[in-house]
Design an enzyme around this catalytic site. Structure first.
Site, PDB file in Angstrom:
ATOM      1  N   GLY A 138       0.903  -1.028   0.028  1.00 59.01           N
ATOM      2  CA  GLY A 138      -0.086  -0.050  -0.168  1.00 59.01           C
ATOM      3  C   GLY A 138       0.852   1.116  -0.105  1.00 59.01           C
ATOM      4  O   GLY A 138       1.836   1.165  -0.327  1.00 59.01           O
ATOM      5  N   CYS A 139       0.085   2.502   0.411  1.00 63.82           N
ATOM      6  CA  CYS A 139       1.049   3.392   0.417  1.00 63.82           C
ATOM      7  C   CYS A 139       2.252   3.608   1.270  1.00 63.82           C
ATOM      8  O   CYS A 139       2.365   2.910   2.325  1.00 63.82           O
ATOM      9  CB  CYS A 139       0.033   4.633   0.976  1.00 63.82           C
ATOM     10  SG  CYS A 139       0.715   6.208   1.356  1.00 63.82           S
ATOM     11  N   PHE A 140       3.434   4.058   0.702  1.00 60.99           N
ATOM     12  CA  PHE A 140       4.693   3.760   1.487  1.00 60.99           C
ATOM     13  C   PHE A 140       4.837   4.818   2.701  1.00 60.99           C
ATOM     14  O   PHE A 140       5.792   4.266   3.479  1.00 60.99           O
ATOM     15  CB  PHE A 140       5.712   4.044   0.609  1.00 60.99           C
ATOM     16  CG  PHE A 140       5.888   5.118  -0.392  1.00 60.99           C
ATOM     17  CD1 PHE A 140       5.334   6.456  -0.263  1.00 60.99           C
ATOM     18  CD2 PHE A 140       6.553   5.067  -1.569  1.00 60.99           C
ATOM     19  CE1 PHE A 140       5.012   7.505  -1.039  1.00 60.99           C
ATOM     20  CE2 PHE A 140       6.449   6.070  -2.612  1.00 60.99           C
ATOM     21  CZ  PHE A 140       5.920   7.064  -2.319  1.00 60.99           C
ATOM     22  N   TRP A 141       3.947   5.756   2.955  1.00 60.32           N
ATOM     23  CA  TRP A 141       3.925   6.378   4.009  1.00 60.32           C
ATOM     24  C   TRP A 141       3.913   5.555   5.289  1.00 60.32           C
ATOM     25  O   TRP A 141       4.723   5.620   6.241  1.00 60.32           O
ATOM     26  CB  TRP A 141       3.012   7.501   4.218  1.00 60.32           C
ATOM     27  CG  TRP A 141       3.262   8.415   3.102  1.00 60.32           C
ATOM     28  CD1 TRP A 141       4.145   8.818   2.118  1.00 60.32           C
ATOM     29  CD2 TRP A 141       2.071   9.433   2.574  1.00 60.32           C
ATOM     30  NE1 TRP A 141       3.728   9.819   1.390  1.00 60.32           N
ATOM     31  CE2 TRP A 141       2.639  10.304   1.617  1.00 60.32           C
ATOM     32  CE3 TRP A 141       0.606   9.556   3.190  1.00 60.32           C
ATOM     33  CZ2 TRP A 141       1.929  11.187   1.095  1.00 60.32           C
ATOM     34  CZ3 TRP A 141      -0.155  10.659   2.296  1.00 60.32           C
ATOM     35  CH2 TRP A 141       0.437  11.360   1.456  1.00 60.32           C
TER      36      TRP A 141
END
Length: 221
Positions: free
Chosen positions: A45-48
């Site tokens: 998913g989002c790397f954040w």
């Protein structure tokens, strides 16, 4: 550092499912700890959020947000967001195998960092760039990851098959600077509050021996 033999997965199946913990076994197969540093690359998913989780893991000296799975000339946020480049938003983790093993990183990846049963999406983010993927750095990592996926599937702990792919031989490219350390630098950003801070809280609760209160930030290296 030793982790509990049984750990709790933070995610339940389904994009709108209530997040109830389920018990998953620790890996029965792991890599032998060696001297020096090692590298792992995970996408979920989002790397954040993935970066934010692993920045709080003891033994990790760097967690860099970036792209893997595609070519160098398409390793940008604007291009990868099309879902047509082959890239997945990824995190490259540099770690000390004497402190945290590859198998223990896999435990955290599957139980805290993302939901491994969601095909080509994570929560609100949809597209192949948000797929669940392990980019092994060598044959030993690939074998260990495959064995753990088979082990978890055999338990039925997630209530659905794990869809995580194993993609060897792919190069990691660092993301733009404004993506690095995003969780720590933007703790009140609504996306972070809703989607990612609960992952860090789960890491602290479920992996207390692995959790470091002070994150290792790219901007401090």
């Amino acid at each position: 550092m030793l982790l509990p033999l049984l750990l709790v997965a933070f995610w339940q199946v389904g994009p709108m499912a209530e997040e109830k913990p389920v018990v998953i076994p620790a890996p029965t197969q792991d890599l032998t700890a060696q001297s020096g540093s090692a590298t792992a690359v995970f996408a979920g998913g989002c790397f954040w959020g993935v970066q934010g989780v692993f920045q709080h893991v003891k033994g990790v000296s760097m967690a860099m947000a970036g792209y893997a799975g595609g070519a160098a000339d398409t390793a940008t946020y604007d291009q990868s967001s099309s879902g047509q480049t082959g890239h997945a938003e990824s995190v490259q983790i540099t770690y000390d195998p004497k402190v945290v093993t590859y198998g223990q990183l896999l435990q955290i990846y599957f139980s805290v960092a993302h939901n491994p049963t969601q095909l080509n999406y994570q929560g609100p983010d949809h597209g192949t760039q948000y797929r669940s993927t392990i980019f092994p750095q060598n044959d030993e990592q690939a074998t260990t990851a495959k064995a753990y996926i088979a082990q978890l599937d055999a338990t039925g702990a997630f209530g659905a098959p794990i869809v995580t792919t194993i993609e060897p031989g792919k190069t990691f490219y660092a993301a733009e600077q404004y993506h690095q350390d995003f969780l720590t630098l933007n703790p009140t950003y609504p996306y972070i509050v809703y989607n990612d801070l609960p992952k860090v809280a789960a890491l602290k609760e479920l992996f207390p021996l692995a959790y470091s209160d002070q994150p290792i930030l790219v901007g401090q290296l």
